[in-house]
Design an enzyme around this catalytic site. Structure first.
Site, short mmCIF file in Angstrom:
data_model
loop_
_atom_site.label_atom_id
_atom_site.label_comp_id
_atom_site.label_asym_id
_atom_site.label_seq_id
_atom_site.Cartn_x
_atom_site.Cartn_y
_atom_site.Cartn_z
N ASN A 8 0.94 -1.14 -0.04
CA ASN A 8 -0.09 0.00 -0.03
C ASN A 8 0.80 1.10 0.03
OD1 ASN A 8 -1.91 1.85 0.44
ND2 ASN A 8 -2.48 1.44 2.54
N LYS A 10 0.02 4.30 -0.25
CA LYS A 10 -0.52 5.54 0.10
C LYS A 10 -0.28 6.59 -0.94
CE LYS A 10 -0.03 3.52 4.56
NZ LYS A 10 0.00 3.59 6.06
N GLY A 168 2.37 2.76 10.74
CA GLY A 168 3.26 3.79 10.50
C GLY A 168 3.85 4.24 11.95
N GLY A 226 4.84 1.81 4.65
CA GLY A 226 6.10 2.09 4.59
C GLY A 226 7.31 1.28 3.93
P1 PGA Z 1 2.73 0.65 7.65
O1 PGA Z 1 1.26 0.83 6.93
O2 PGA Z 1 3.21 -0.65 7.16
O3 PGA Z 1 3.39 1.81 7.30
O4 PGA Z 1 2.29 0.67 9.05
C1 PGA Z 1 0.52 -0.31 6.77
C2 PGA Z 1 -0.82 0.27 6.06
O5 PGA Z 1 -1.33 1.26 6.42
O6 PGA Z 1 -1.58 -0.64 5.34
#
Ligand code: PGA
Length: 241
Positions: A8, A10, A168, A226
């Site tokens: 993902n 984002k 995150g 991330g």
């Molecule tokens: P993260 O995000 O791995 O950066 O914690 C996961 C997500 O929001 O799908």
């Protein structure tokens, strides 16, 4: 059993950066037998899907709208996502819920339209830190409303458990918690759908913790934010098991 390794991105990467990643990921995943899915921003979907057309890596959007077309400025429909060459769509991510005010009812409408249009849905659920004590109640309510009347067939619906406090933050749920929560989610989802959907874990998944998480029987894959932005760390997660 193959596991889902879902990226993902984002709101990250330009078209050029996304296509560059796609080119590299095709090469480095050649010998790895997992279900790879990459979810770029809408503006990159077509270019990434074109680049990955004849590969085993699938492409997904990070969101969609609940209507097929019309006066909904800024929104994109499931049919448009499918038309761009995607097979998946993430629905109900906690950032959509928290920043854009999405409710379980809206999530339910989006899921129905996405499935009708031939997309596989990755439904995100998860409790906040304040809700941690009552996670069962929270997750059950999210699942029951989101899945109400959904005609899933065993392949077109995946659930991603993402504790909001783990996204995150670098804080990962404990292995014991992941085991218990995934077993619970499967039980509730089975009651709603009459089959067991795959359940992914998401929230600060990194190359150094992926092995332990992916080894769990009730974890059918991971949703990575991330750590999916760098092609090496994304692929490293898939090879750590
Ligand atoms: P993260 O995000 O791995 O950066 O914690 C996961 C997500 O929001 O799908």
């Amino acid at each position: 059993m193959r596991k889902y390794i879902v990226a993902n991105w984002k709101m990250n990467k330009t078209i050029g950066e996304a296509v560059d990643f796609a080119k590299k990921v095709k090469a480095v995943t050649l010998g790895i037998d997992e279900n790879f899915v990459i979810c770029p921003t809408n503006i990159c979907l077509k270019s990434v899907a074109d680049e990955l057309k004849n590969s085993k890596i699938k492409v997904g959007a990070q969101n969609c709208y609940k209507e097929s077309h019309g006066a909904y400025t800024g929104e994109v429909s499931p049919a448009m996502i499918k038309d761009a060459g995607c097979d998946y769509v993430i629905i109900g991510h906690s950032e959509r819920r928290q920043i854009f005010g999405e409710t379980d009812e809206l999530v339910n409408q989006k899921i129905k339209l996405a499935i009708e249009n031939g997309l596989n849905v990755i439904l995100c659920i998860g409790e906040t830190l304040e809700q941690k004590e009552n996670y069962k109640q929270v997750l059950k309510a999210q699942l029951q409303t989101a899945l109400d009347g959904v005609d899933a067939n065993g392949e077109n619906l995946i659930i991603a458990y993402e504790p909001v406090w783990a996204i995150g933050t670098g804080k990962v749920a404990s292995i014991e918690d992941i085991k218990n929560v995934h077993a619970y989610i499967k039980q509730v989802a089975y009651n709603e759908l009459k089959y067991l959907p795959p359940v992914l874990y998401g929230g600060s998944v990194k190359p150094n913790n992926a092995k332990e998480i992916l080894e769990l029987d009730d974890v059918d894959g991971v949703l990575i934010g991330g750590a999916s932005l760098d092609v090496n760390s994304y692929v490293e997660i898939a090879t750590r098991r």
